[in-house]
Design a protein around this motif. Sequence first.
Motif, PDB file in Angstrom:
ATOM      1  N   ASP A  19     134.909   7.442   8.602  1.00  0.00           N
ATOM      2  CA  ASP A  19     135.098   8.606   7.725  1.00  0.00           C
ATOM      3  C   ASP A  19     133.852   8.847   6.889  1.00  0.00           C
ATOM      4  OD1 ASP A  19     137.615   9.142   8.573  1.00  0.00           O
ATOM      5  OD2 ASP A  19     138.640   8.453   6.766  1.00  0.00           O
ATOM      6  N   ARG A  20     133.311   7.740   6.346  1.00  0.00           N
ATOM      7  CA  ARG A  20     132.125   7.892   5.491  1.00  0.00           C
ATOM      8  C   ARG A  20     130.949   8.410   6.299  1.00  0.00           C
ATOM      9  NH1 ARG A  20     133.599   2.836   2.329  1.00  0.00           N
ATOM     10  NH2 ARG A  20     132.152   1.735   3.676  1.00  0.00           N
ATOM     11  N   ASP A  21     130.800   7.871   7.520  1.00  0.00           N
ATOM     12  CA  ASP A  21     129.724   8.359   8.399  1.00  0.00           C
ATOM     13  C   ASP A  21     129.885   9.845   8.667  1.00  0.00           C
ATOM     14  OD1 ASP A  21     128.310   6.079   8.581  1.00  0.00           O
ATOM     15  OD2 ASP A  21     128.855   5.583  10.649  1.00  0.00           O
ATOM     16  N   GLU A  22     131.126  10.242   8.894  1.00  0.00           N
ATOM     17  CA  GLU A  22     131.412  11.650   9.173  1.00  0.00           C
ATOM     18  C   GLU A  22     131.016  12.512   7.967  1.00  0.00           C
ATOM     19  OE1 GLU A  22     135.340  14.327   9.882  1.00  0.00           O
ATOM     20  OE2 GLU A  22     135.480  12.221  10.530  1.00  0.00           O
ATOM     21  N   VAL A  23     131.387  12.047   6.781  1.00  0.00           N
ATOM     22  CA  VAL A  23     131.067  12.819   5.568  1.00  0.00           C
ATOM     23  C   VAL A  23     129.552  12.869   5.357  1.00  0.00           C
ATOM     24  CG1 VAL A  23     131.367  13.006   3.071  1.00  0.00           C
ATOM     25  CG2 VAL A  23     133.304  12.347   4.500  1.00  0.00           C
ATOM     26  N   LEU A  24     128.868  11.747   5.604  1.00  0.00           N
ATOM     27  CA  LEU A  24     127.405  11.728   5.466  1.00  0.00           C
ATOM     28  C   LEU A  24     126.757  12.704   6.450  1.00  0.00           C
ATOM     29  CD1 LEU A  24     126.839   7.891   5.001  1.00  0.00           C
ATOM     30  CD2 LEU A  24     126.514   9.661   3.250  1.00  0.00           C
ATOM     31  N   ARG A  30     125.192  20.278   5.989  1.00  0.00           N
ATOM     32  CA  ARG A  30     125.485  21.311   4.978  1.00  0.00           C
ATOM     33  C   ARG A  30     124.258  21.622   4.129  1.00  0.00           C
ATOM     34  NH1 ARG A  30     126.836  25.177   2.834  1.00  0.00           N
ATOM     35  NH2 ARG A  30     128.686  25.684   1.613  1.00  0.00           N
ATOM     36  N   PHE A  31     123.466  20.584   3.822  1.00  0.00           N
ATOM     37  CA  PHE A  31     122.333  20.770   2.910  1.00  0.00           C
ATOM     38  C   PHE A  31     120.990  20.708   3.632  1.00  0.00           C
ATOM     39  CE2 PHE A  31     125.822  18.793   0.385  1.00  0.00           C
ATOM     40  CZ  PHE A  31     126.226  19.966  -0.244  1.00  0.00           C
ATOM     41  N   GLY A  32     121.046  20.714   4.966  1.00  0.00           N
ATOM     42  CA  GLY A  32     119.827  20.792   5.769  1.00  0.00           C
ATOM     43  C   GLY A  32     118.867  19.632   5.551  1.00  0.00           C
ATOM     44  N   LEU A  33     119.411  18.415   5.457  1.00  0.00           N
ATOM     45  CA  LEU A  33     118.551  17.245   5.204  1.00  0.00           C
ATOM     46  C   LEU A  33     117.788  16.871   6.467  1.00  0.00           C
ATOM     47  CD1 LEU A  33     121.036  14.987   3.163  1.00  0.00           C
ATOM     48  CD2 LEU A  33     119.513  16.803   2.325  1.00  0.00           C
ATOM     49  N   ALA A  34     116.601  16.339   6.282  1.00  0.00           N
ATOM     50  CA  ALA A  34     115.757  15.944   7.421  1.00  0.00           C
ATOM     51  C   ALA A  34     116.244  14.634   8.041  1.00  0.00           C
ATOM     52  CB  ALA A  34     114.307  15.804   6.972  1.00  0.00           C
ATOM     53  N   ARG A  35     116.926  13.818   7.237  1.00  0.00           N
ATOM     54  CA  ARG A  35     117.339  12.508   7.755  1.00  0.00           C
ATOM     55  C   ARG A  35     118.792  12.219   7.386  1.00  0.00           C
ATOM     56  NH1 ARG A  35     113.538  12.874   4.875  1.00  0.00           N
ATOM     57  NH2 ARG A  35     111.967  12.156   6.350  1.00  0.00           N
ATOM     58  N   PHE A  36     119.377  11.274   8.102  1.00  0.00           N
ATOM     59  CA  PHE A  36     120.750  10.854   7.814  1.00  0.00           C
ATOM     60  C   PHE A  36     120.752  10.114   6.475  1.00  0.00           C
ATOM     61  CE2 PHE A  36     124.495   8.118   8.215  1.00  0.00           C
ATOM     62  CZ  PHE A  36     125.444   9.044   8.645  1.00  0.00           C
ATOM     63  N   PRO A  37     121.584  10.539   5.516  1.00  0.00           N
ATOM     64  CA  PRO A  37     121.505   9.956   4.155  1.00  0.00           C
ATOM     65  C   PRO A  37     122.185   8.592   4.039  1.00  0.00           C
ATOM     66  CG  PRO A  37     123.174  11.669   4.215  1.00  0.00           C
ATOM     67  CD  PRO A  37     122.566  11.619   5.597  1.00  0.00           C
ATOM     68  N   ARG A  38     121.666   7.640   4.809  1.00  0.00           N
ATOM     69  CA  ARG A  38     122.250   6.296   4.807  1.00  0.00           C
ATOM     70  C   ARG A  38     122.095   5.639   3.433  1.00  0.00           C
ATOM     71  NH1 ARG A  38     121.761   1.052   5.674  1.00  0.00           N
ATOM     72  NH2 ARG A  38     119.499   0.942   5.522  1.00  0.00           N
ATOM     73  N   THR A  59     122.751   3.130  -6.248  1.00  0.00           N
ATOM     74  CA  THR A  59     122.390   3.262  -4.839  1.00  0.00           C
ATOM     75  C   THR A  59     123.646   3.123  -3.989  1.00  0.00           C
ATOM     76  OG1 THR A  59     120.281   2.215  -5.354  1.00  0.00           O
ATOM     77  CG2 THR A  59     120.858   2.398  -3.023  1.00  0.00           C
ATOM     78  N   PHE A  60     123.856   4.084  -3.102  1.00  0.00           N
ATOM     79  CA  PHE A  60     124.960   4.013  -2.148  1.00  0.00           C
ATOM     80  C   PHE A  60     124.357   3.811  -0.766  1.00  0.00           C
ATOM     81  CE2 PHE A  60     127.453   5.245  -5.585  1.00  0.00           C
ATOM     82  CZ  PHE A  60     128.789   5.471  -5.254  1.00  0.00           C
ATOM     83  N   VAL A  61     124.916   2.865  -0.023  1.00  0.00           N
ATOM     84  CA  VAL A  61     124.459   2.612   1.339  1.00  0.00           C
ATOM     85  C   VAL A  61     125.641   2.873   2.267  1.00  0.00           C
ATOM     86  CG1 VAL A  61     123.526   0.908   2.946  1.00  0.00           C
ATOM     87  CG2 VAL A  61     122.761   0.928   0.562  1.00  0.00           C
ATOM     88  N   ASN A  62     125.432   3.740   3.254  1.00  0.00           N
ATOM     89  CA  ASN A  62     126.512   4.143   4.160  1.00  0.00           C
ATOM     90  C   ASN A  62     127.745   4.639   3.385  1.00  0.00           C
ATOM     91  OD1 ASN A  62     124.998   3.500   6.473  1.00  0.00           O
ATOM     92  ND2 ASN A  62     125.596   1.353   6.317  1.00  0.00           N
ATOM     93  N   GLY A  63     127.491   5.363   2.305  1.00  0.00           N
ATOM     94  CA  GLY A  63     128.587   5.986   1.559  1.00  0.00           C
ATOM     95  C   GLY A  63     129.331   5.076   0.608  1.00  0.00           C
ATOM     96  N   ALA A  64     128.853   3.835   0.416  1.00  0.00           N
ATOM     97  CA  ALA A  64     129.523   2.903  -0.495  1.00  0.00           C
ATOM     98  C   ALA A  64     128.512   2.340  -1.488  1.00  0.00           C
ATOM     99  CB  ALA A  64     130.166   1.765   0.301  1.00  0.00           C
ATOM    100  N   PRO A  65     128.960   2.035  -2.719  1.00  0.00           N
ATOM    101  CA  PRO A  65     128.029   1.517  -3.736  1.00  0.00           C
ATOM    102  C   PRO A  65     127.429   0.172  -3.328  1.00  0.00           C
ATOM    103  CG  PRO A  65     130.233   1.888  -4.683  1.00  0.00           C
ATOM    104  CD  PRO A  65     130.339   2.150  -3.213  1.00  0.00           C
ATOM    105  N   ASP A  66     126.121   0.012  -3.574  1.00  0.00           N
ATOM    106  CA  ASP A  66     125.445  -1.269  -3.349  1.00  0.00           C
ATOM    107  C   ASP A  66     124.918  -1.731  -4.702  1.00  0.00           C
ATOM    108  OD1 ASP A  66     123.893  -3.421  -2.737  1.00  0.00           O
ATOM    109  OD2 ASP A  66     122.644  -2.407  -1.250  1.00  0.00           O
ATOM    110  N   LYS A  67     125.744  -2.506  -5.414  1.00  0.00           N
ATOM    111  CA  LYS A  67     125.461  -2.795  -6.830  1.00  0.00           C
ATOM    112  C   LYS A  67     124.209  -3.643  -7.026  1.00  0.00           C
ATOM    113  CE  LYS A  67     129.876  -1.477  -8.406  1.00  0.00           C
ATOM    114  NZ  LYS A  67     131.071  -1.618  -9.203  1.00  0.00           N
ATOM    115  N   ASP A  68     123.788  -4.358  -5.977  1.00  0.00           N
ATOM    116  CA  ASP A  68     122.549  -5.144  -6.094  1.00  0.00           C
ATOM    117  C   ASP A  68     121.343  -4.233  -6.301  1.00  0.00           C
ATOM    118  OD1 ASP A  68     123.979  -7.412  -5.706  1.00  0.00           O
ATOM    119  OD2 ASP A  68     123.472  -7.638  -3.589  1.00  0.00           O
ATOM    120  N   ARG A  69     121.481  -2.972  -5.907  1.00  0.00           N
ATOM    121  CA  ARG A  69     120.343  -2.065  -6.015  1.00  0.00           C
ATOM    122  C   ARG A  69     120.438  -1.141  -7.227  1.00  0.00           C
ATOM    123  NH1 ARG A  69     118.524   0.027  -0.051  1.00  0.00           N
ATOM    124  NH2 ARG A  69     119.783  -1.382   1.213  1.00  0.00           N
ATOM    125  N   TYR A  70     121.384  -1.400  -8.116  1.00  0.00           N
ATOM    126  CA  TYR A  70     121.483  -0.598  -9.337  1.00  0.00           C
ATOM    127  C   TYR A  70     120.364  -1.014 -10.292  1.00  0.00           C
ATOM    128  CZ  TYR A  70     126.258   1.072  -8.253  1.00  0.00           C
ATOM    129  OH  TYR A  70     127.354   1.669  -7.694  1.00  0.00           O
TER     130      TYR A  70
END
Length: 202
Positions: A19-24, A30-38, A59-70
């Motif tokens: 689902d998250r991949d689909e939304v990404l 929708r916003f015409g991004l050059a790359r997949f917003p992983r 920082t969100f990775v694959n649509g989920a929070p990655d708290k180590d990168r906050y």
Amino acid sequence: GNRLMAARNADHHLKLVSDRDEVLAIVRRRFGLARFPRVIECYDISHLGGTHTVAARVTFVNGAPDKDRYRHYHVRGETAGDDTAAMHEVLSRRFTPVADLAGEARLVDEAPDLLLVDGGRAQINAAWEVLSARGLAGKVDLLSIAKGDRRRGDAIHLPGRKNPILPGPRARELHLLMRVRDEAHRFGRDFQQRTRERDALA
């Protein structure tokens, strides 16, 4: 029972991930991004009564929070109360390469696929200036998210485009970006609270 439970959880997790991949993928289209917003990084500026300006990065990775990168930033310059200048300062620090052990200039944390900033036209322009100055324009996608009303929902600004996109309050691609922005707000507020308490004790 436990094995069934584990299998169900795994299925549920897979569904969430797909689902998250689909939304990404929708965000990208929708916003015409050059790359997949992983990897999405979002920045939020907040103040303590107009004095201590702080910035939060989540920082969100694959649509989920990655708290180590906050990360948190204390805004140093004479930019108290000026969100745009504060955003410029923080992003300049974030995207300045430093020399590694071999003397190669590189970013401390690798650049995200998508940089999301909280705010409107002024904030996205500040972010674009930094990316351009650092040779990252075109290597990092950029969007900003501005609070809208309940009926129309939040607005998404794109660099160099005058009118924002209004996906509508029920759009899944908007919900994801709002979730990232809200997490940056929350993380910024927690940091402020701690800073304020520490200063009160000092």
